[in-house]
Design a protein around this motif. Sequence first.
Motif, PDB file in Angstrom:
ATOM      1  N   PHE A 285       7.287  66.607  81.937  1.00  0.00           N
ATOM      2  CA  PHE A 285       7.162  68.072  81.898  1.00  0.00           C
ATOM      3  C   PHE A 285       6.172  68.557  82.954  1.00  0.00           C
ATOM      4  O   PHE A 285       5.122  69.137  82.653  1.00  0.00           O
ATOM      5  CB  PHE A 285       6.784  68.531  80.488  1.00  0.00           C
ATOM      6  N   THR A 286       6.526  68.347  84.200  1.00  0.00           N
ATOM      7  CA  THR A 286       5.642  68.650  85.325  1.00  0.00           C
ATOM      8  C   THR A 286       5.257  70.125  85.435  1.00  0.00           C
ATOM      9  O   THR A 286       4.119  70.419  85.824  1.00  0.00           O
ATOM     10  CB  THR A 286       6.268  68.184  86.642  1.00  0.00           C
ATOM     11  N   PRO A 287       6.129  71.095  85.137  1.00  0.00           N
ATOM     12  CA  PRO A 287       5.683  72.493  85.255  1.00  0.00           C
ATOM     13  C   PRO A 287       4.532  72.837  84.309  1.00  0.00           C
ATOM     14  O   PRO A 287       3.747  73.742  84.594  1.00  0.00           O
ATOM     15  CB  PRO A 287       6.951  73.296  84.913  1.00  0.00           C
ATOM     16  N   GLU A 288       4.442  72.145  83.183  1.00  0.00           N
ATOM     17  CA  GLU A 288       3.351  72.406  82.248  1.00  0.00           C
ATOM     18  C   GLU A 288       2.114  71.566  82.560  1.00  0.00           C
ATOM     19  O   GLU A 288       0.991  72.018  82.362  1.00  0.00           O
ATOM     20  CB  GLU A 288       3.822  72.151  80.813  1.00  0.00           C
ATOM     21  N   ASP A 289       2.313  70.340  83.030  1.00  0.00           N
ATOM     22  CA  ASP A 289       1.188  69.438  83.287  1.00  0.00           C
ATOM     23  C   ASP A 289       0.599  69.594  84.686  1.00  0.00           C
ATOM     24  O   ASP A 289      -0.592  69.338  84.896  1.00  0.00           O
ATOM     25  CB  ASP A 289       1.622  67.991  83.104  1.00  0.00           C
TER      26      ASP A 289
END
Length: 284
Positions: free
Chosen positions: A250-254
């Motif tokens: 979940f790169t957009p959140e992390d």
Amino acid sequence: MHSHTARVQDIDMRWQETGTGDPVILVHGIPTGPALWRHVAPLIEGRRVLAWEMVGYGSSIPEGRDRDISVAAQAGYLAAWMEAQGLSQAVVAGHDLGGGVAQILAVRHPEKVAGLFLTNAICHDSWPVPVVKAVAATGSLLKHAPDGSVRQFMKLMFSKGHDTEAARAAALEVHAPQYEAHDGAEAFVRQTQSLDNADTRAVAEALPRLGIPARIAWGVEDEFQTLDYGERLARDLAAPLRRIEGGRHFTPEDHPQIIAEEINALVREVDAAEAPETGRQRIG
């Protein structure tokens, strides 16, 4: 970001929006919604940012009943929504299932996609992942499970997909209520049973022929969409690949800063490619 709704093809389609200028469209995956991009959108520079909600997901879960909510169908819904909003062309960014939607849109409606950004996205035969296949295969069991089972299942997905416990907890509190407010387990099963990698395999051979600006960013430690698929997309699209060391799914959140940096770089590349000698032409 501000929430909006418009009736398109007899569907209440929803999105969140901020900023002004040429459009950048953000598309989420499963089990998330437009809020996946909540930390990214404010960092996108000088653009109208629209985080579109897939039909049958998030607050639009009720719209998925008795409708085709496959990834290929979502690309069609997105194209229709763009037309309804007067968006002739946009930079399109996708994560997870949203990355598959973006690829299909770019192949089927190349005139609508000025640039393509993908992060830990489905592609080729990379999906559905085993945990999602299990839900699709045993859907009747989950539907009749005790209340709270979907939240527990999402907790498992986020525990594997996020870098830190704090990020996992935040994602659960943001995304789980959308399921709990609607069909819960029934909605999640409906989503998983709509997934078929034939949708991305059908457009895979066309990706190298797109010839549009593209960029890839990938969490190197992703267990769901592994790095080799990010590398494959980078080759397909002749795109630079930014590896996010230690990053999971979940790169957009992390890693919102990195994701925004790559989208901003793509926007600049699109602007440079479209700028005539007398000045830049708008893409919205």
